[in-house]
Write an enzyme that holds these catalytic residues in place. Structure first.
Site, PDB file in Angstrom:
ATOM      1  N   HIS A  84       0.862  -1.182   0.000  1.00  0.00           N
ATOM      2  CA  HIS A  84       0.000   0.000   0.000  1.00  0.00           C
ATOM      3  C   HIS A  84       0.897   1.230   0.000  1.00  0.00           C
ATOM      4  O   HIS A  84       1.888   1.280   0.722  1.00  0.00           O
ATOM      5  CB  HIS A  84      -0.894   0.010   1.250  1.00  0.00           C
ATOM      6  CG  HIS A  84      -1.702   1.267   1.354  1.00  0.00           C
ATOM      7  ND1 HIS A  84      -2.923   1.405   0.733  1.00  0.00           N
ATOM      8  CD2 HIS A  84      -1.443   2.462   1.960  1.00  0.00           C
ATOM      9  CE1 HIS A  84      -3.387   2.620   0.959  1.00  0.00           C
ATOM     10  NE2 HIS A  84      -2.511   3.274   1.704  1.00  0.00           N
ATOM     11  N   ASP A 163     -15.627   0.777   6.798  1.00  0.00           N
ATOM     12  CA  ASP A 163     -14.715   1.803   6.284  1.00  0.00           C
ATOM     13  C   ASP A 163     -15.395   2.652   5.215  1.00  0.00           C
ATOM     14  O   ASP A 163     -15.144   3.850   5.121  1.00  0.00           O
ATOM     15  CB  ASP A 163     -13.442   1.167   5.713  1.00  0.00           C
ATOM     16  CG  ASP A 163     -12.479   2.237   5.197  1.00  0.00           C
ATOM     17  OD1 ASP A 163     -12.062   3.081   6.019  1.00  0.00           O
ATOM     18  OD2 ASP A 163     -12.191   2.255   3.992  1.00  0.00           O
ATOM     19  N   ARG A 170     -15.483  10.968   6.853  1.00  0.00           N
ATOM     20  CA  ARG A 170     -14.239  11.647   7.232  1.00  0.00           C
ATOM     21  C   ARG A 170     -13.979  12.816   6.313  1.00  0.00           C
ATOM     22  O   ARG A 170     -13.539  13.883   6.752  1.00  0.00           O
ATOM     23  CB  ARG A 170     -13.058  10.662   7.188  1.00  0.00           C
ATOM     24  CG  ARG A 170     -12.957   9.838   8.462  1.00  0.00           C
ATOM     25  CD  ARG A 170     -12.017   8.688   8.265  1.00  0.00           C
ATOM     26  NE  ARG A 170     -10.667   9.141   8.008  1.00  0.00           N
ATOM     27  CZ  ARG A 170      -9.729   8.393   7.423  1.00  0.00           C
ATOM     28  NH1 ARG A 170     -10.006   7.152   7.056  1.00  0.00           N
ATOM     29  NH2 ARG A 170      -8.527   8.871   7.213  1.00  0.00           N
ATOM     30  N   SER A 185      -8.404   2.397   8.770  1.00  0.00           N
ATOM     31  CA  SER A 185      -8.949   2.302   7.423  1.00  0.00           C
ATOM     32  C   SER A 185      -8.053   1.444   6.512  1.00  0.00           C
ATOM     33  O   SER A 185      -8.526   0.528   5.834  1.00  0.00           O
ATOM     34  CB  SER A 185      -9.096   3.728   6.864  1.00  0.00           C
ATOM     35  OG  SER A 185      -9.330   3.706   5.496  1.00  0.00           O
ATOM     36  N   LYS A 189      -8.477  -3.000   5.700  1.00  0.00           N
ATOM     37  CA  LYS A 189      -8.715  -3.503   4.338  1.00  0.00           C
ATOM     38  C   LYS A 189      -7.649  -4.516   3.939  1.00  0.00           C
ATOM     39  O   LYS A 189      -7.930  -5.507   3.266  1.00  0.00           O
ATOM     40  CB  LYS A 189      -8.767  -2.325   3.352  1.00  0.00           C
ATOM     41  CG  LYS A 189     -10.095  -1.576   3.467  1.00  0.00           C
ATOM     42  CD  LYS A 189     -10.203  -0.406   2.546  1.00  0.00           C
ATOM     43  CE  LYS A 189      -9.394   0.757   3.021  1.00  0.00           C
ATOM     44  NZ  LYS A 189      -9.683   2.024   2.415  1.00  0.00           N
TER      45      LYS A 189
HETATM   46  N1  IUR Z   1      -6.582   5.406   1.961  1.00  0.00           N
HETATM   47  C1  IUR Z   1      -7.383   4.664   2.756  1.00  0.00           C
HETATM   48  O1  IUR Z   1      -7.780   3.570   2.390  1.00  0.00           O
HETATM   49  N2  IUR Z   1      -7.727   5.145   3.959  1.00  0.00           N
HETATM   50  C2  IUR Z   1      -7.321   6.339   4.412  1.00  0.00           C
HETATM   51  O2  IUR Z   1      -7.671   6.734   5.523  1.00  0.00           O
HETATM   52  C3  IUR Z   1      -6.475   7.109   3.560  1.00  0.00           C
HETATM   53  C4  IUR Z   1      -6.131   6.630   2.347  1.00  0.00           C
HETATM   54  I1  IUR Z   1      -5.831   8.959   4.175  1.00  0.00           I
END
Ligand code: IUR
Length: 448
Positions: A84, A163, A170, A185, A189
C-alpha cells in the site's frame, strides 16, 4: 450497555474506549443503526483525542471483521502479499510490482483505490487501458490468483463496509488526517485480504500527505504495529516524495511508462522502489533468504530475459477483460502505444527560460495543474481524462541551455491558462551546479 452518546462523550473527554465499546460503535456503523451525525461526532472525538495502541488494534480488527474476510487455499499459505502506498505523484509502482511479485511465486490480491485530490490512483491508470475491468467478484479474484498470480482490482462491496461509511464521513467532517483513523482504514482492508505479508510505502515530502519524515514515521510505526498484531508480517518504507516518480504523470502516460519498465527500460527511481519494496516482501515470505536476494529476484523478473513480469502483466490484463489483441499490442516491442491508449488532442512543450543544471522538480505543482486540467478528480465519482498528463524531458543533474524543452504537457479541455503555464515553469529549479542526490528510500521499518 452504554449508549452511543455515552461512547462519544467518553472519547470526547479523553477516555480510552474498551474493546466492547469499540465493538458497539463499529457494529452500529456497519448495520446502520447509528445516526450519521453520531458517527461524525465520534470521528471528530477520535481526531481530537487520538487512540491508544490497544484501541487502534481493536478498532482495526473490528473494522476488518465488519465484512467478508477473504480466504485462500492452504497451499498459498505464507505467500499472499500486497503493498500500500500513501500516495505520490507519478506513483505507478503497483503496476510493475504486482506482476513482478507474481513472477517470483507470490499471490497478489492487490485491492487498490482511485485517485483523489492531487495524487493519482492505480485504478484510474489501469482504466486507461480499453477493456480493463476493475470490479471483479471474490470468485474471479481467486481464479486470477490461481491462474496468473496477481490481480489489481477495486474494493468489493462486501469488504470492510464500516470503512466505506466512515471514509465518506471523514471527508465531510475534516477528519481525514487522523493517525488512528488512517491506520484503521488502511490496515483493516489489508487484513480482510488475509495477507501473509504487507509492505507499506509511506511517503514524506512536498508532494506527499505528510511533509516531514517524523510524521510519516509515526504513521508508519502505527500501521506496522497494527498489521503485525492482525497476523500479517508488516513492514514499511519511508520514501521521499518531492519531485515525480519516473518521468511521466497522468493516467495513460504512466501506463506507457510501466510497460516500458516491464520491457526493461524503466527509470532508475521507479526500479529502485519496485526492487526495494518487492525485495522486502520476498524476504518476509521466505521466498528469498534476505532482502538483497529478494531485490535480485524482482529485478530479474522485470529486466531479465524472458520478461517474466511483462508476461504476468499481459495475462492479468486479459484476465481482467482486455482483448487479447490489445494486450498483445501493448506488450510488443516498438509498439505504437497510442494505437490503443488515448492520446490527448493537444500538446505543448515548455522550454527552459535560463541556462543551468536541473536540481529539482516540484511534483506538487505539476500534480495540481494536471488535476485542474482533468487528470484527477475532486469528488469521488467524477470522471477523469486519461489522456491528460505531463512528461519530463530533462533529468535531475542535467546541464541545460536556455530554450531547451523540459516538459511536455498533454491536454484537452480545459487548455492551460497563461498563469498555469507560469506556475509550471516555476516547478523546474535550475542551479549553478549539480547537488548530491538524496536517498529515495530513507528508512525501512521491518517487523521484529
Ligand atoms: N486510503 C485509505 O484507504 N484510507 C485512508 O484513511 C487514507 C487513504 I488517508
Amino acid at each position: 450497555m452504554q449508549s452511543i452518546p455515552d461512547l462519544i462523550k467518553k472519547k470526547r473527554d479523553g477516555g480510552a474506549l474498551s474493546e466492547q465499546e469499540i465493538k458497539t460503535f463499529v457494529h452500529a456503523v456497519t448495520d446502520g443503526t447509528i445516526k450519521e451525525c453520531q458517527t461524525g461526532a465520534m470521528l471528530m472525538a477520535i481526531w481530537q483525542q487520538g487512540m491508544e495502541h490497544a484501541e487502534i488494534e481493536t478498532f482495526t480488527r473490528e473494522m476488518m471483521s465488519s465484512g467478508e474476510v477473504m480466504s485462500w487455499p492452504e497451499e498459498w499459505a505464507g505467500h499472499v502479499v500486497d503493498k500500500h502506498s500513501t500516495g505520490g505523484v507519478g506513483d505507478k509502482v503497483s503496476l510493475v510490482l504486482a506482476p513482478a511479485l507474481a513472477a517470483c511465486g507470490c499471490k497478489v490480491p492487490m485491492i487498490s483505490g482511485r485517485g483523489l485530490a492531487h495524487t493519482g490512483g492505480t485504478l484510474d491508470k489501469l482504466e486507461s487501458i480499453p477493456g480493463y475491468t476493475i470490479h471483479q467478484s471474490g470468485a474471479k479474484i481467486l481464479e486470477m490468483l490461481g491462474s496468473v498470480g496477481c490481480c489489481i482490482v477495486g474494493q468489493t462491496k462486501s469488504l470492510v463496509p464500516a470503512d466505506r461509511v466512515m471514509y465518506a464521513l471523514r471527508d465531510a467532517t475534516s477528519t481525514v488526517d487522523s493517525l488512528p483513523l488512517i491506520t484503521g482504514s488502511i490496515i483493516s482492508k489489508k487484513g480482510a485480504e488475509s495477507l501473509s505479508a504487507l509492505i507499506l510505502d509511506v511517503k514524506f515530502g512536498r508532494a506527499a500527505l505528510y511533509k516531514d519524515l517524523d510524521s510519516a514515521r509515526e504513521l508508519a510505526q502505527l500501521m506496522v504495529a497494527a498489521g503485525n498484531r492482525l497476523g500479517m508480517r508488516t513492514a514499511a518504507a519511508l520514501s521521499r516524495m518531492d519531485a515525480v516518480i519516473g518521468r511521466c504523470v497522468g493516467n495513460s502516460l504512466e501506463v506507457i511508462e510501466c510497460l516500458e519498465t516491464l520491457k526493461g527500460h524503466g527509470p532508475q527511481d521507479l526500479m529502485e522502489l519496485v526492487t526495494t519494496l518487492g525485495g522486502v516482501l520476498l524476504m518476509m515470505t521466505g521466498l528469498a533468504k534476505d532482502q538483497s536476494e529478494g531485490r535480485r529476484q524482482i529485478s530479474e523478473a522485470v529486466i531479465g530475459a524472458p520478461k517474466a513480469a511483462l508476461a504476468k502483466f499481459r495475462a492479468m490484463m486479459e484476465a481482467q477483460g482486455v482483448a487479447t489483441e490489445t494486450a498483445r499490442l501493448l506488450c510488443d516491442t516498438n509498439t505504437d502505444y497510442h494505437s490503443v491508449l488515448r492520446k490527448s488532442k493537444h500538446e505543448k512543450r515548455l522550454e527552459t527560460t535560463e541556462e543551468g543544471v536541473v536540481v529539482d522538480f516540484d511534483g506538487m505543482i505539476i500534480a495540481q495543474i494536471l488535476h485542474k486540467l482533468g487528470a484527477g478528480r475532486t469528488k469521488p465519482d467524477q470522471p477523469v481524462n486519461h489522456s491528460v498528463g505531463a512528461r519530463l524531458l530533462v533529468s535531475l543533474g542535467q546541464r541545460v541551455k536556455k530554450g531547451v524543452p523540459w516538459l511536455q504537457l498533454d491536454y484537452e479541455d480545459p487548455a492551460p491558462t497563461a498563469e498555469q503555464i507560469d506556475q509550471l515553469q516555476n516547478a523546474l529549479k535550475l542551479g549553478p551546479k549539480e547537488i548530491p542526490k538524496q536517498k529515495l528510500v530513507q528508512e525501512l521499518l521491518l517487523p521484529q
